[in-house]
Enzyme design. Sequence first.
Site, PDB file in Angstrom:
ATOM      1  N   ASN A 100       0.688  -1.261   0.063  1.00  0.00           N
ATOM      2  CA  ASN A 100      -0.047   0.077   0.090  1.00  0.00           C
ATOM      3  C   ASN A 100       0.820   1.147  -0.007  1.00  0.00           C
ATOM      4  OD1 ASN A 100      -1.084  -2.175   1.858  1.00  0.00           O
ATOM      5  ND2 ASN A 100      -3.111  -1.232   1.026  1.00  0.00           N
ATOM      6  N   HIS A 185      -6.548  -9.502   4.401  1.00  0.00           N
ATOM      7  CA  HIS A 185      -6.893  -9.050   5.460  1.00  0.00           C
ATOM      8  C   HIS A 185      -8.372  -9.205   5.688  1.00  0.00           C
ATOM      9  CE1 HIS A 185      -7.145  -5.463   8.084  1.00  0.00           C
ATOM     10  NE2 HIS A 185      -8.045  -4.843   7.355  1.00  0.00           N
ATOM     11  N   ASP A 310       2.318  -5.286  12.760  1.00  0.00           N
ATOM     12  CA  ASP A 310       1.401  -4.615  12.156  1.00  0.00           C
ATOM     13  C   ASP A 310       1.782  -3.020  12.150  1.00  0.00           C
ATOM     14  OD1 ASP A 310      -0.663  -3.761  10.361  1.00  0.00           O
ATOM     15  OD2 ASP A 310      -2.265  -3.588  12.168  1.00  0.00           O
ATOM     16  N   GLY A 329      -4.006   2.843  12.392  1.00  0.00           N
ATOM     17  CA  GLY A 329      -2.855   2.225  12.483  1.00  0.00           C
ATOM     18  C   GLY A 329      -1.786   3.008  13.805  1.00  0.00           C
TER      19      GLY A 329
END
Lengths: 428, 313
Positions: A100, A185, A310, A329
């Site tokens: 991403n 995901h 993560d 995040g």
Amino acid sequence: MKKQYFINANIIDPYNSLNEIGGLIIGEDGSIEAIGKKVNKNNIPSREKVIDLNGKHIFPGLVDMRVFAGEPGYEYKENFRTLSNAALSGGVTSVVTMPNTDPIIDNVTIVDFLKRRGRDKSKINIFPSASLTKGIEGNNMTEFGLLQKKGIIAFTDGVKTIQNTRLMYRIMTSARDLNCLILQHAEDYELAKNGMINDGVIATKLGLQGISDLAELIIIERDLTLLENIKCRYHISQISSLKSVETIKRRKQRVKFTCGVSINNLSLNENDIGDFRTFLKLSPPLRTEEDRVSLVQGLNDKIIDVIVSDHKPEDEESKRLTFAQAATGASGIETLLTLSLELYHNNSVKLETIIGALTSNPAKILKINKGNLNIGNDADFCIVDINKPWIIKKNKLTSKSKNTSIENKKTQGKVMNTFVKGVELFKL
Amino acid sequence: MAAKTNKAIKVSQKHLLGIQDLSINDVNLILDDAASFIDLNKRKNKKLDILRGKTQINLFFEPSTRTQSSFELAGKRLGADVMSMNITNSAIKKGETLIDTAMTLNAMHPDLIVIRHQDSGACNLLSQKVNCSVINAGDGRREHPTQALLDALTIITRKEKIEGLKIAICGDILHSRVARSNIYLLNMLGAEVNIIAPTNLMPKDIEKFGVNIFSDMKKGLKDCDIVMMLRLQNERMSSSFISSNREYYEYYGLTQDKLIHAKNNALIMHPGPMNRGIEIDTNLADDINKSVIKEQVELGVAVRMACLKIFCE
């Protein structure tokens, strides 16, 4: 490079079922020459300089399967150099970076560029993943075969989920043909729409749209139903709920797949969000304490194979907003190991299990020769004082972005030194 | 100097962000003070100088008529300099964040900022960044404390006290900040609270807030002293929560045949604006024997005067 000798270490190498007090010899080429209890003061030439670790631990360098690098496109959040330094200070020597980025990692040209950048700027082993679909739009598959030939070892849409069942069917079929690894995901977009935190009493109290645990479960159930019919290499990136743990336990008896969990979901719950702490806006969201405990148990029972950081660096500006507007995040690669060790210190999980989930398990899933201390392999490892107290302070973190989910947390266990290919690249 | 005030009025909080932060003493302090302004608001000369020289900024990120005008009037009647800003079409559109807007306004040294925002927790964020007191005029679906306070004052003026009353809150609970603030406040003041809504419009785990939940309106209204209707917030609904307005009216609209399940002398309340014929029968809404909806608006000014006064100190 001179030979290096370490003795009196607690060596844990789950790949080789090694858990003993012993030493480590690193050869002149930076590979592991000898390891284990047979390496001690008596069989090392007395003229050599020997480092006595006094019972500190040696683990294989951690393999983190879910890391957002920021490069290309978001270098202001994190670049390969800052990521490397952050990883090394946390004992991580190999990472899988998510696609991403801007542009998205979805074609061979960008992979070439990325591998070059990774090689030139990074001190750790970077394994870029490529996207499952072009532009991460969830419509058309990327060239799994050609990308794999360029060295891509895993395919994922990162923060996105394949919603279209027919497309997922075809992705799995192609992945089976080409022996590719899929990382999913799991989140159903419609059920999770506008959601920010776990759907429950905290969401009601804070007045925030909730994300039901069913949103995760539906995708897991769908994918595993497909998988029973199309056997391919399939891995669920992160799970967050009791329901998911139970389903995975049941399904693992019928079909082969693996699954991971974020250290955030293992360590924190929805109550930690407190008064709109945007640093704890995560995907999947933090859920109830009951969910968290079930994840810990899942790790113990080998239902969950992998722990990931993560690691998602976000600049201050994208977090200094209302909860609805704030980015999702948390930065976490530096604190992955110390937070994982908390599960050992509070007697929840055995140390071997934790280290396995951080080293050999991800390496096996990814089919990379990392995360082990095999003789002849690159000496990627870390020396850890598992009892050293450490208070997490965001301004002391190495990562370019300081969005840690555990500011001011008192932890126990600190990486003292990290080596890649026999070279000490981090020293506390 | 301070000896002028007859007794020390002090709240436990610097800001009024939500009922959940207030103690019962804080609430009684506000309600007592508000009661003293009711008569003033009926007088010919309504102007006081309690807040003379103080600056009050109304920061409205969401359109509002009654709350904004109520706060504006309340401030002016207390003698404050009131500035109202509708941000829906200004700096935010140019990409300025809430914190930047807050910093800009803070540099002008206001004494009070009244904020309404579409995001839950916006007032909390603002309060961390400015020096003056912040009063929440509604944030997302989280809280609308002055509405709950004015509802409580309305009930008290009609029913003497709230303790022991059975109060039904009915309608779109999921999207309602009014419902949440009222649940906290009415529970604190000793009422029994029934929540009535189709399950699709019920927030998850709301029963943990100490309320009884009903999806059958008639059962939920049984023996209630107060029936508080909420507006169906179509603008906050991103997908289908109910099948149609007419079906909603059939099952959850307040009509005479449903109201008979409540007590004979039950009062009808609504925070406004109303969707007549969707959540409430138009005749019931205007029934001066039952409906106290206009009174709520009237007492709203008194409550806001009390809040401005108390939190300005």
